[in-house]
Design a protein around this motif. Structure first.
Motif, PDB file in Angstrom:
ATOM      1  N   TYR A   6       0.901  -1.463   0.155  1.00  0.00           N
ATOM      2  CA  TYR A   6       0.102  -0.270   0.321  1.00  0.00           C
ATOM      3  C   TYR A   6       0.971   1.286   0.288  1.00  0.00           C
ATOM      4  N   GLN A  10       0.474   3.589  -2.928  1.00  0.00           N
ATOM      5  CA  GLN A  10       0.537   5.562  -2.583  1.00  0.00           C
ATOM      6  C   GLN A  10       1.483   6.226  -3.589  1.00  0.00           C
ATOM      7  N   ASN A 104      -8.338   3.109   2.071  1.00  0.00           N
ATOM      8  CA  ASN A 104      -7.045   2.841   2.705  1.00  0.00           C
ATOM      9  C   ASN A 104      -7.767   1.166   3.166  1.00  0.00           C
ATOM     10  N   TYR A 105      -6.736   0.600   3.017  1.00  0.00           N
ATOM     11  CA  TYR A 105      -6.995  -1.724   2.356  1.00  0.00           C
ATOM     12  C   TYR A 105      -7.107  -1.703   3.644  1.00  0.00           C
ATOM     13  N   ASP A 106      -5.508  -1.132   4.052  1.00  0.00           N
ATOM     14  CA  ASP A 106      -5.051  -1.744   5.702  1.00  0.00           C
ATOM     15  C   ASP A 106      -5.006  -1.388   6.558  1.00  0.00           C
ATOM     16  N   THR A 109      -2.435   3.210   5.794  1.00  0.00           N
ATOM     17  CA  THR A 109      -2.169   3.761   4.794  1.00  0.00           C
ATOM     18  C   THR A 109      -3.482   4.401   4.197  1.00  0.00           C
ATOM     19  N   VAL A 111      -4.081   5.109   0.451  1.00  0.00           N
ATOM     20  CA  VAL A 111      -3.999   4.861  -0.604  1.00  0.00           C
ATOM     21  C   VAL A 111      -3.810   6.509  -1.629  1.00  0.00           C
TER      22      VAL A 111
END
Length: 121
Positions: A6, A10, A104-106, A109, A111
């Motif tokens: 990620y 970004q 924000n996938y995690d 972070t 992105v």
């Protein structure tokens, strides 16, 4: 801890927005003090962004209008998270942010920020 995937995504988003985007701003107006009153405080944050027209298949004239723009905002170095109620300025046009997606996938972070902007009248 931020996932390296990620962080790379970004950086890629930042590079593409820097190359193809433009300088703009996010204007946030904080409401006045509820006890003392007064005027709201306006804060301007400089951002790199790309306003794009929505694909025709998404325009239904209720939630997404023909004049709405899908605005991609770089998250690197951004001091604020764009929220509903903020105003994004791009190319001399002010857009009210009416929907926001931080990508924000995690959970750590951001992105890129993708917001729906409606022309401020």
């Amino acid at each position: 801890m931020a996932d390296p995937l990620y962080t790379r995504l970004q950086a890629t988003a930042q590079r593409l927005i820097t190359k193809y985007g433009q300088l703009g701003s996010i204007k946030r107006i904080t409401p006045p003090d509820p006890v003392l009153g007064g005027d709201g405080t306006e804060t301007l944050h400089t951002v790199k962004l790309v306003p794009m027209t929505y694909d025709q298949r998404y325009i239904n004239e209720t939630t997404i209008l023909t004049t709405d723009r899908e605005i991609y905002i770089s998250s690197m170095g951004l001091a604020v998270v764009p929220q509903v109620g903020d105003i994004a300025a791009a190319g001399g046009v002010d857009y009210h942010i009416i929907a926001s997606d931080p990508n924000n996938y995690d959970g750590v972070t951001n992105v890129i920020f993708v917001v729906q902007g409606r022309i401020a009248s």
